[in-house]
Design a protein around this motif. Sequence first.
Motif, mmCIF file in Angstrom:
data_model
loop_
_atom_site.group_PDB
_atom_site.id
_atom_site.type_symbol
_atom_site.label_atom_id
_atom_site.label_comp_id
_atom_site.label_asym_id
_atom_site.label_seq_id
_atom_site.Cartn_x
_atom_site.Cartn_y
_atom_site.Cartn_z
ATOM 1 N N GLY A 7 5.519 9.380 -1.910
ATOM 2 C CA GLY A 7 4.275 8.997 -1.263
ATOM 3 C C GLY A 7 4.381 7.655 -0.581
ATOM 4 O O GLY A 7 5.403 6.969 -0.652
ATOM 5 N N LEU A 8 3.280 7.304 0.080
ATOM 6 C CA LEU A 8 3.202 6.036 0.788
ATOM 7 C C LEU A 8 2.059 5.204 0.233
ATOM 8 O O LEU A 8 0.956 5.716 0.038
ATOM 9 C CB LEU A 8 2.961 6.262 2.286
ATOM 10 N N PRO A 40 -2.329 6.402 -4.259
ATOM 11 C CA PRO A 40 -1.978 6.582 -2.846
ATOM 12 C C PRO A 40 -1.610 8.053 -2.616
ATOM 13 O O PRO A 40 -1.347 8.793 -3.568
ATOM 14 C CB PRO A 40 -0.742 5.694 -2.671
ATOM 15 N N PRO A 41 -1.570 8.491 -1.362
ATOM 16 C CA PRO A 41 -1.155 9.876 -1.091
ATOM 17 C C PRO A 41 0.292 10.105 -1.527
ATOM 18 O O PRO A 41 1.164 9.268 -1.296
ATOM 19 C CB PRO A 41 -1.316 10.018 0.423
ATOM 20 N N LYS A 42 0.514 11.236 -2.167
ATOM 21 C CA LYS A 42 1.857 11.599 -2.639
ATOM 22 C C LYS A 42 1.906 13.097 -2.883
ATOM 23 O O LYS A 42 0.866 13.741 -3.000
ATOM 24 C CB LYS A 42 2.209 10.848 -3.914
ATOM 25 N N LEU A 52 11.517 10.585 2.308
ATOM 26 C CA LEU A 52 10.590 9.969 3.246
ATOM 27 C C LEU A 52 9.832 11.017 4.059
ATOM 28 O O LEU A 52 8.639 10.859 4.332
ATOM 29 C CB LEU A 52 11.320 8.979 4.163
ATOM 30 N N GLU A 53 10.496 12.099 4.425
ATOM 31 C CA GLU A 53 9.803 13.196 5.115
ATOM 32 C C GLU A 53 8.678 13.744 4.243
ATOM 33 O O GLU A 53 7.586 14.039 4.743
ATOM 34 C CB GLU A 53 10.793 14.319 5.458
ATOM 35 N N THR A 54 8.931 13.864 2.947
ATOM 36 C CA THR A 54 7.901 14.329 2.020
ATOM 37 C C THR A 54 6.718 13.374 2.018
ATOM 38 O O THR A 54 5.561 13.793 2.105
ATOM 39 C CB THR A 54 8.464 14.454 0.587
ATOM 40 N N ALA A 55 6.995 12.086 1.907
ATOM 41 C CA ALA A 55 5.923 11.087 1.870
ATOM 42 C C ALA A 55 5.075 11.146 3.138
ATOM 43 O O ALA A 55 3.834 11.093 3.066
ATOM 44 C CB ALA A 55 6.518 9.690 1.682
ATOM 45 N N TYR A 93 7.709 5.619 -3.912
ATOM 46 C CA TYR A 93 6.735 5.094 -2.956
ATOM 47 C C TYR A 93 7.388 4.109 -1.993
ATOM 48 O O TYR A 93 8.267 3.346 -2.377
ATOM 49 C CB TYR A 93 5.614 4.331 -3.677
ATOM 50 N N TRP A 94 6.913 4.133 -0.750
ATOM 51 C CA TRP A 94 7.226 3.135 0.260
ATOM 52 C C TRP A 94 5.917 2.503 0.702
ATOM 53 O O TRP A 94 4.850 3.112 0.568
ATOM 54 C CB TRP A 94 7.880 3.775 1.485
#
Length: 147
Positions: A7-8, A40-42, A52-55, A93-94
């Motif tokens: 997620g981000l 956060p969205p995940k 990262l594509e998933t996030a 997370y990023w």
Amino acid sequence: MALRACGLIIFRRCQVPKVDNSAIEFLLLQASNGINHWTPPKGHVEPGENDLETALRETKEEAGIEAGQLTIIEGFRKELNYVAWGKPKTVIYWLAEVKDYDVEIHLSHEHQAYHWLGLAEACQLVQFEDMKTTLQEGHQFLCSTAA
């Protein structure tokens, strides 16, 4: 084998700091199921996707924010490991900044509410200590790298 999700931690910078002196606000979504927790969205990694594509996909699905509306912040990546629904889970997370302060949020059926919150408010709303720590570390990283 642990479930894997990504997620981000989405944030925006306030032009004028709030009353509590916070210049950074985090986006938190309230889940529609279970204990209605805030995060956060995940979401889970699908076959053929990298983390990262998933996030980015999950952020679009859950909050309606497209990849082009975000700037991924280099140098911050946080991995959480915990048990969810009786199974081990890893979430990566990023940090990602919205390019438009007034970006529209479009929630999926998986969430029932959202808030933009300063660090103190966000930490009060999230229920899990590792998420609080992650938000604090992300905030510290952003403050230490600000120009």
